[in-house]
Design an enzyme around this catalytic site. Structure first.
Site, short mmCIF file in Angstrom:
data_model
loop_
_atom_site.label_atom_id
_atom_site.label_comp_id
_atom_site.label_asym_id
_atom_site.label_seq_id
_atom_site.Cartn_x
_atom_site.Cartn_y
_atom_site.Cartn_z
N GLU A 161 48.21 37.47 36.84
CA GLU A 161 48.05 38.91 37.12
C GLU A 161 49.32 39.54 37.68
O GLU A 161 49.32 40.11 38.76
CB GLU A 161 46.88 39.10 38.10
CG GLU A 161 45.57 38.53 37.57
CD GLU A 161 44.36 38.79 38.46
OE1 GLU A 161 44.55 39.17 39.62
OE2 GLU A 161 43.23 38.60 37.98
N GLU A 266 39.10 32.78 31.23
CA GLU A 266 38.06 33.07 32.24
C GLU A 266 36.93 33.86 31.60
O GLU A 266 36.43 34.84 32.16
CB GLU A 266 38.68 33.88 33.40
CG GLU A 266 39.88 33.21 34.02
CD GLU A 266 40.46 33.95 35.23
OE1 GLU A 266 39.80 34.87 35.76
OE2 GLU A 266 41.58 33.59 35.65
C1 XIL Z 1 37.57 34.57 41.54
C2 XIL Z 1 36.52 33.55 41.89
O1 XIL Z 1 35.61 33.44 40.80
C3 XIL Z 1 35.79 33.95 43.13
O2 XIL Z 1 34.92 32.90 43.57
C4 XIL Z 1 36.80 34.24 44.27
O3 XIL Z 1 36.10 34.72 45.39
C5 XIL Z 1 37.82 35.25 43.81
O4 XIL Z 1 38.46 34.78 42.62
N1 XIL Z 1 40.79 36.46 38.06
C6 XIL Z 1 41.22 35.21 38.42
C7 XIL Z 1 40.31 34.29 39.13
O5 XIL Z 1 42.34 34.81 38.04
O6 XIL Z 1 40.98 33.41 39.98
C8 XIL Z 1 39.26 35.05 39.90
O7 XIL Z 1 38.33 34.11 40.45
C9 XIL Z 1 38.56 36.04 39.01
C10 XIL Z 1 39.54 37.04 38.46
#
Ligand code: XIL
Length: 351
Positions: A161, A266
């Site tokens: 990100e 994701e």
């Molecule tokens: C999220 C997790 O799913 C949660 O449990 C945590 O509280 C916050 O992070 N983008 C990403 C991930 O790269 O690491 C994030 O994961 C979701 C969005």
């Protein structure tokens, strides 16, 4: 300039072909499904983000992973504020647990994530030093973590990100203290620690923003051409049933134009993005199935050597980060039963 024009031309050509191909699938007949017993038998890796406590305590969860997943990512256990408790001080308990579990069950591990603007440990926020000192602490961290799991963690999201919606670099402590060079340095440090590891730039929004998609692909392509050891683009793809399947497909095809590996890293498909009071009807389940099919199929349509895999952000609906308000975003329900989305996967990977 020439590269940019070539990139745009290729994207347009690929997308128009693919739209035709995709639309031809919209017949009333159900598309054929891959004839496999579980997702581990798919022709490219399919995986999930894992919560370590749930893995330790929930047998259904654990068994579903062992049965279905050929790749796993730590949902939180490999983030910097989990691992790094001080300079050169680490807590690897959960990360080790995940890696050992994966080794015992012959599952690939994808590391997430080395450098991110979020989840920064307090000692880093409070650190003061010269630019060189900042490079040193970033290098120490990356190399200690990547080095520990050398040969055990196949790939890493090196940076996560890193851009704003307008395509500029996102403000973060590493940009402030080191400058834009932090990005290529992070890749270099990771590569030095494990030359075999496959290194990704992971970001979101490819499926809904032209600026984000273009910028991520352009940054990745430019780094690769410069000789920076970047090997792939991670598309988070947290999406929902209202997003058109062509947008999902376009994101994957456009990333593949760079010739780098593509990881849908994701993936989840929220059914209730507006957080209304609804129930999970069959109609919604079928709509969700279409999104799953589109993404898994688009991966089949890019060159095989670029198909790094699809990782879902959770295993079953209650283990999704979106589960606070029911969103039914994943292919297994609360009883670990296969939902229509699972059939969407099987249709997508049919060859
Ligand atoms: C999220 C997790 O799913 C949660 O449990 C945590 O509280 C916050 O992070 N983008 C990403 C991930 O790269 O690491 C994030 O994961 C979701 C969005």
């Amino acid at each position: 300039m020439k590269n940019i024009l070539l990139y745009i031309a290729l994207t347009i050509i690929l997308t128009s072909c693919d739209k035709e191909k995709f639309n031809s699938d919209n017949s009333t007949q159900e598309p054929p499904k891959a004839n496999i017993e579980n997702l581990r038998q798919a022709s490219y890796p399919i995986g999930a983000a894992i919560n370590i406590n749930t893995l330790k305590n929930n047998v259904g969860y654990r068994n579903t992973i062992i049965k279905e997943m050929s790749s796993i990512t730590a949902e939180n256990a490999m983030k910097m504020n989990t691992i790094s408790i001080g300079r050169k001080q680490y807590n690897f308990d959960d990360a080790d647990y995940l890696v050992n579990f994966a080794q015992e069950n012959n599952i690939r591990v994808h590391g997430h994530t080395l450098i991110w603007y979020k989840h920064t440990p307090t000692w880093v926020s409070n650190f003061s030093g010269t630019t060189e000192d900042w490079k040193t602490i970033m290098k120490e961290y990356i190399q200690d973590v990547v080095g520990r799991y050398k040969g055990k963690v196949a790939s890493w999201d090196v940076v996560n990100e890193i851009i704003n919606d307008n395509g500029t670099l996102r403000d973060c402590i590493w940009l402030q203290k080191i400058g834009p060079e932090y990005i290529e340095l992070a890749f270099q440090y990771a590569h030095e620690a494990d030359p075999e590891a496959i290194l990704f730039y992971n970001d979101y929004g490819h499926e809904y923003s032209h600026t984000r998609r273009y910028t991520v692909n352009h940054i990745s392509d430019s780094l690769a051409r410069k000789g920076v050891p970047i090997h792939g683009i991670g598309l988070q793809m947290h999406t929902n049933i209202n997003r058109s399947v062509n947008d999902l497909r376009y994101a994957i095809i456009a990333a593949a134009v760079t010739k780098l590996k593509v990881h849908v890293s994701e993936f989840d498909v929220a059914v209730n993005p507006d957080k209304k009071s609804i129930t999970f009807t069959e109609e919604l389940a079928l709509k969700q199935k279409e999104s799953y099919r589109a993404v898994f199929k688009a991966m089949m349509d890019i060159p095989e050597n670029q198909r790094f895999g699809v990782t879902m952000w959770g295993v079953h609906d209650p283990s999704s980060w979106l589960s606070v308000n029911p969103d039914w975003a994943l292919p297994f329900n609360d009883k670990f039963e296969r939902k229509p989305a699972y059939d969407g996967i099987l249709q997508g990977i049919y060859k």
